[in-house]
Design a protein around this motif. Sequence first.
Motif, mmCIF file in Angstrom:
data_model
loop_
_atom_site.group_PDB
_atom_site.id
_atom_site.type_symbol
_atom_site.label_atom_id
_atom_site.label_comp_id
_atom_site.label_asym_id
_atom_site.label_seq_id
_atom_site.Cartn_x
_atom_site.Cartn_y
_atom_site.Cartn_z
ATOM 1 N N MET A 156 0.814 -1.223 0.000
ATOM 2 C CA MET A 156 0.000 0.000 0.000
ATOM 3 C C MET A 156 0.845 1.269 0.000
ATOM 4 O O MET A 156 0.322 2.364 -0.045
ATOM 5 N N CYS A 157 2.145 1.127 0.107
ATOM 6 C CA CYS A 157 3.024 2.297 0.070
ATOM 7 C C CYS A 157 3.482 2.502 -1.367
ATOM 8 O O CYS A 157 4.507 1.969 -1.783
ATOM 9 N N PHE A 158 2.672 3.248 -2.118
ATOM 10 C CA PHE A 158 2.999 3.448 -3.525
ATOM 11 C C PHE A 158 3.246 4.920 -3.845
ATOM 12 O O PHE A 158 3.319 5.299 -5.006
ATOM 13 N N CYS A 159 3.364 5.768 -2.806
ATOM 14 C CA CYS A 159 3.483 7.216 -3.051
ATOM 15 C C CYS A 159 4.788 7.555 -3.765
ATOM 16 O O CYS A 159 5.824 6.968 -3.472
ATOM 17 N N ARG A 160 4.699 8.517 -4.684
ATOM 18 C CA ARG A 160 5.917 8.968 -5.371
ATOM 19 C C ARG A 160 6.850 9.643 -4.384
ATOM 20 O O ARG A 160 8.060 9.537 -4.464
ATOM 21 N N GLU A 161 6.250 10.441 -3.478
ATOM 22 C CA GLU A 161 7.053 11.148 -2.501
ATOM 23 C C GLU A 161 6.565 10.689 -1.136
ATOM 24 O O GLU A 161 5.372 10.737 -0.873
ATOM 25 N N CYS A 162 7.485 10.256 -0.302
ATOM 26 C CA CYS A 162 7.060 9.674 0.969
ATOM 27 C C CYS A 162 7.290 10.657 2.120
ATOM 28 O O CYS A 162 8.370 11.207 2.268
ATOM 29 N N SER A 163 6.265 10.824 2.944
ATOM 30 C CA SER A 163 6.370 11.742 4.090
ATOM 31 C C SER A 163 7.496 11.346 5.037
ATOM 32 O O SER A 163 8.040 12.183 5.737
ATOM 33 N N LEU A 164 7.808 10.063 5.064
ATOM 34 C CA LEU A 164 8.843 9.608 5.996
ATOM 35 C C LEU A 164 10.229 10.096 5.583
ATOM 36 O O LEU A 164 11.191 9.947 6.311
ATOM 37 N N VAL A 180 -0.947 6.594 10.419
ATOM 38 C CA VAL A 180 -2.074 7.398 9.943
ATOM 39 C C VAL A 180 -2.294 7.161 8.447
ATOM 40 O O VAL A 180 -3.428 7.051 7.997
ATOM 41 N N HIS A 181 -1.205 7.029 7.705
ATOM 42 C CA HIS A 181 -1.358 6.799 6.263
ATOM 43 C C HIS A 181 -1.985 5.451 5.949
ATOM 44 O O HIS A 181 -2.481 5.223 4.853
ATOM 45 N N MET A 182 -1.932 4.554 6.916
ATOM 46 C CA MET A 182 -2.467 3.218 6.674
ATOM 47 C C MET A 182 -3.969 3.145 6.934
ATOM 48 O O MET A 182 -4.594 2.114 6.734
ATOM 49 N N GLY A 229 -7.508 3.081 6.150
ATOM 50 C CA GLY A 229 -8.201 2.804 4.888
ATOM 51 C C GLY A 229 -7.298 2.193 3.838
ATOM 52 O O GLY A 229 -7.666 2.083 2.677
ATOM 53 N N ARG A 230 -6.095 1.817 4.226
ATOM 54 C CA ARG A 230 -5.158 1.267 3.258
ATOM 55 C C ARG A 230 -4.570 -0.062 3.695
ATOM 56 O O ARG A 230 -4.443 -0.984 2.893
ATOM 57 N N CYS A 231 -4.186 -0.137 4.978
ATOM 58 C CA CYS A 231 -3.525 -1.367 5.439
ATOM 59 C C CYS A 231 -4.484 -2.548 5.361
ATOM 60 O O CYS A 231 -5.580 -2.512 5.900
HETATM 61 S S1 SF4 Z 1 4.587 5.874 4.496
HETATM 62 FE FE1 SF4 Z 1 2.906 7.160 3.851
HETATM 63 S S2 SF4 Z 1 3.824 8.638 2.440
HETATM 64 FE FE2 SF4 Z 1 5.273 6.953 2.674
HETATM 65 S S3 SF4 Z 1 4.825 5.613 0.934
HETATM 66 FE FE3 SF4 Z 1 3.660 4.854 2.717
HETATM 67 S S4 SF4 Z 1 1.661 5.831 2.565
HETATM 68 FE FE4 SF4 Z 1 3.040 6.934 1.227
#
Ligand code: SF4
Lengths: 135, 273
Positions: free
Chosen positions: B169-177, B201-203, B205-207
Amino acid sequence: MECKFVPSVCSYCGTGCGILFQVVDGRLIGTLPMKTHPVNQGKLCIKGWNLHEHINSELRLKNPLIKTFGRFSRVNWDTAIRYTADRLQKIIKKHGPDSVGVLVSAKATNEENYLAQKFARAVIGTNNVDHCARL
Amino acid sequence: MQDTVKTWLTEGTVDIFLGYKMVEGHPIPHGFSRNCLDEIDEMVTGPARYSLEKFATQLLQIHPEAKIGILARDCTQRALNVLTIWQQISPGQIKTLQVNCCPSPLGSNTDCSYLQPAETGTYKAAHGVDGSQSLQTLEQMPEEERFDRWMYEFQKCIKCYGCRNVCPMCFCRECSLENKDLVGNGHLPPDIPIFHLVRAVHMAGRCIDCGLCEEACPAEIPLRMLYRKINDMMGTLFDYHTGSSPDQSPFSLLGDKPSSGLPPMTAELSKNK
Ligand code: SF4
Ligand code: SF4
Ligand code: SF4
Ligand code: SF4
């Protein structure tokens, strides 16, 4: 379309974690931990996770370089090996074999490290062999 | 199973099939193709489990038109639902071949032993968070104690980003981490608890509770528990059940019409008062 995973061993430190290189259409796009590897059991440190980056890096050296008058110039392998051998021979002749030291690496394979110490002891004639994991 | 995959490939139902192949005693993920049909005889279903759905998403970024077949456990199916909702794959582009599965409250098939929780040592039992207990048992602890225990877990983090890298589920182009304003670089442990809470928090509705992050964590932080809590909240507050269907948009919790009140949440909040 091709998608395969090539098992290998992380070359960044002596732990030797098992990894899989993710190859799509002949291009390396990622590194993954190998789940069934006895050393790391599906886990990696941040270096291992990014192994593929230095392979695709623009800055990667793909040819030997020789520095003359403060500038690097690209040469072929034969020239580089000849140059190194000549220089080593001159140094050994002038200052003796113990003027040379060989540093081997945790990032090289066991066999390569064996060959390097053999080269130091049997060819150059020195016991000056050390390892980056001791530095 | 092998025959099905061969038929899919020869008939053009799929262009590539993602499964596992035994290589020197290790089950390794592999993309089986029409050019090497013989390889399919070496196909295995387990026991190791990799994020095949993540590989499929990555393949689709390179070949947007590809038709991909994939060996699927229950978590894979949930992942594909969520990936469809988040528009990472289009429906029908991925064809699944169902195999047996691992324990999770989100799924019912439970005969894969791979995800059996590791035994909890005495130190972890006394000071950390035991990932094998249920969320309800954990929540019976006093809040302060729970906080201390979670902080003990978080400070072990070596910031390998494995949890993010492995997560389908971590497919973001830019990651907040990797955003310096949220998570500073150059020190360990990373900024805690923010590092872990941002991801948690990002998870929402996704995890899909596949547990791959926890398996990849060298520090053995019970990450799955954290995301379970988040999705438990999604269920109780918003009646949103992550991964259960491919068409429950993440915005559905806003209701049919825009309004400033969120009915389910208000109900839950007043219950807490
Ligand atoms: S941690 Fe958050 S921002 Fe980084 S890839 Fe996963 S969902 Fe996206
Ligand atoms: S992944 Fe990290 S710990 Fe493992 S061998 Fe590579 S550098 Fe060493
Ligand atoms: S369990 Fe972990 S890896 Fe799996 S979807 Fe949730 S956060 Fe991602
Ligand atoms: S996998 Fe574990 S150690 Fe690595 S960044 Fe995630 S929480 Fe930290």
